[in-house]
Design an enzyme around this catalytic site. Structure first.
Site, mmCIF file in Angstrom:
data_model
loop_
_atom_site.group_PDB
_atom_site.id
_atom_site.type_symbol
_atom_site.label_atom_id
_atom_site.label_comp_id
_atom_site.label_asym_id
_atom_site.label_seq_id
_atom_site.Cartn_x
_atom_site.Cartn_y
_atom_site.Cartn_z
ATOM 1 N N ASP A 240 -9.325 -4.659 7.972
ATOM 2 C CA ASP A 240 -8.886 -4.357 6.662
ATOM 3 C C ASP A 240 -9.000 -5.798 5.892
ATOM 4 O OD1 ASP A 240 -6.706 -5.817 7.353
ATOM 5 O OD2 ASP A 240 -5.169 -3.988 7.163
ATOM 6 N N ARG B 32 2.845 -10.652 10.294
ATOM 7 C CA ARG B 32 3.251 -9.577 9.391
ATOM 8 C C ARG B 32 3.120 -8.197 10.035
ATOM 9 N NH1 ARG B 32 3.546 -8.460 3.813
ATOM 10 N NH2 ARG B 32 3.576 -6.079 3.380
ATOM 11 N N LEU C 52 -5.642 -6.459 11.426
ATOM 12 C CA LEU C 52 -4.926 -5.274 10.610
ATOM 13 C C LEU C 52 -3.516 -6.093 9.989
ATOM 14 C CD1 LEU C 52 -4.964 -2.302 10.212
ATOM 15 C CD2 LEU C 52 -3.384 -2.026 12.124
ATOM 16 N N HIS C 53 -3.444 -6.115 8.615
ATOM 17 C CA HIS C 53 -2.470 -7.000 7.886
ATOM 18 C C HIS C 53 -1.984 -6.352 6.672
ATOM 19 C CE1 HIS C 53 -5.496 -8.723 5.893
ATOM 20 N NE2 HIS C 53 -4.730 -9.335 5.028
ATOM 21 N N ARG C 54 -2.725 -5.630 5.950
ATOM 22 C CA ARG C 54 -2.565 -5.078 4.719
ATOM 23 C C ARG C 54 -1.245 -4.188 4.618
ATOM 24 N NH1 ARG C 54 -6.006 -6.820 0.834
ATOM 25 N NH2 ARG C 54 -7.909 -7.715 1.652
#
Length: 382
Positions: free
Chosen positions: A300, A253, A218-220
């Site tokens: 994602d 992030r 998960l990073h977007r």
């Protein structure tokens, strides 16, 4: 900037600069370099790392996992806004091109390095090949979509992964002679390393059992930069984790945003029987080992949609769209967005055995890189 000796000036050779910048690029470039090395009498090449991703665990460790040589040149551009990063890459890469005088630059994927190096090379009159061309999400809020569109307009050779990409380019007016349907170099890397990854001992080491856990990436920005959205996703994941533990190699992030929003209580640290188990970013082989043994993958990411399709592992993509629709039509991928109820519904369907195993798309056979190199040698008349 770390320099290297210039490419051999022998005009009988095709002089190539290969560019990587971010973690997924390494997996795409590794088989291409290996294929080029089979033609030493015809190709001279160097590897440029822009340094767009510079964390050891997020990028440099991949050179060890994938058996790639260390970069000949590291631009060390680091992070920054899209404009800052793109500008620094262009300034530094121009110096490389002027010094090395390549016949061809090869870029892969859709990161800022891909677009920046393409623009720089073309303005110097250097031919450019784009590996993984023609992918389209139709979502202009994605920086990657802008990078893809700009890159494909400029490139001389467009190497595609599937029939959807071919049609996208044709519909945009790209001449047929520029399009080369070669397959998926990401899958070249996966198939080469699959057996090696299977021999790792992470199951016992981490107290996991095959098919009895999920993995998560998960990073977007659309998922992690808004508190309400991120909290809803974590709530859904927490519910899933009551039935199936989730291994979560967290992106820097995402960790930053979880802490900033005060959501750390949603995550676990250490080996948990149930819950979301947070780890540091993993190497390629470790993560491949986890994914190939998982009950499902939640992500994602773009590349994981492809890898799970080949592995036959159900993939739940936490996005509203995908630039890889072949993974949904033929593979194991479903697009659910980031709403809690949709994520839960898809996960329950997997747990109840409701998602098809799918099939492997055409030319995802481990030979894409060889097709690319042979095509380049043919069109360059070498």
């Amino acid at each position: 900037m770390k320099n290297s000796s210039s490419i051999c000036e022998n005009l009988r050779h095709l002089r190539i600069v290969n560019v990587v910048g971010a973690r997924p690029n390494f997996m795409k470039m590794a088989p291409i370099i290996e294929a080029m090395n089979r033609y030493p009498e015809r190709i001279r090449h160097i590897l440029v790392h822009t340094g767009q991703h510079y964390d050891e665990k997020m990028s440099r460790a991949f050179f060890n996992d994938l058996g790639m040589p260390r970069p000949d040149i590291d631009l060390e551009v680091g992070s920054g806004s899209h404009a800052e990063q793109t500008a620094r890459i262009m300034v530094e890469f121009e110096k490389v091109c002027l010094r090395e005088k390549p016949d061809l630059v090869i870029v892969v994927g859709d990161v800022n390095s891909t677009m920046a190096c393409t623009i720089t090379a073309k303005k110097l009159g250097i031919r450019v090949a784009h590996v993984e061309a023609g992918l389209r999400s139709r979502d202009m809020n994605m920086p990657e979509e802008i990078n893809r569109l700009c890159t494909d307009v400029l490139c001389d050779y467009l190497f595609t992964t599937d029939r959807f990409a071919n049609e996208n380019l044709r519909n945009e007016g790209v001449p047929e002679k520029k399009i080369f349907f070669v397959g998926n170099v990401m899958i070249d890397t996966l198939l080469k390393h699959r057996e090696m990854a299977s021999r790792l001992n992470l199951m016992d080491q981490w107290g996991l059992e095959p098919g009895k856990y999920a993995t998560l990436t998960l990073h977007r920005p659309s998922n992690v930069d808004d508190r309400a959205t991120l909290e809803g996703i974590l709530e859904a994941l927490s519910e899933i984790a009551r039935d199936l533990p989730i291994v979560f190699p967290i992106h820097p992030r995402t960790r930053k945003m979880v802490e900033q929003f005060g959501l750390s209580h949603r995550l676990s640290n250490g080996n948990q029987v149930r819950g979301i188990w947070v780890t540091e970013p993993l190497g390629y082989l470790e993560f491949l080992h986890l994914n190939m043994n998982a009950r499902m993958v939640l992500t994602d990411s773009g590349g994981l949609q492809e890898e799970t399709t080949v592995l036959g592992v159900p993939c739940i993509t936490l996005r509203e769209n995908t630039e890889r629709p072949i993974t949904c039509e033929e593979g194991t991928n479903v697009i659910v967005g980031n709403r809690k109820e949709n994520i839960l519904a898809a996960a329950r369907k997997v747990l109840q055995g409701g998602i098809s195993q799918g099939k492997v798309p055409e030319k995802w056979d481990g030979k894409a890189a060889e097709r690319i190199v042979k095509a380049l040698l043919a069109v360059e008349d070498l």
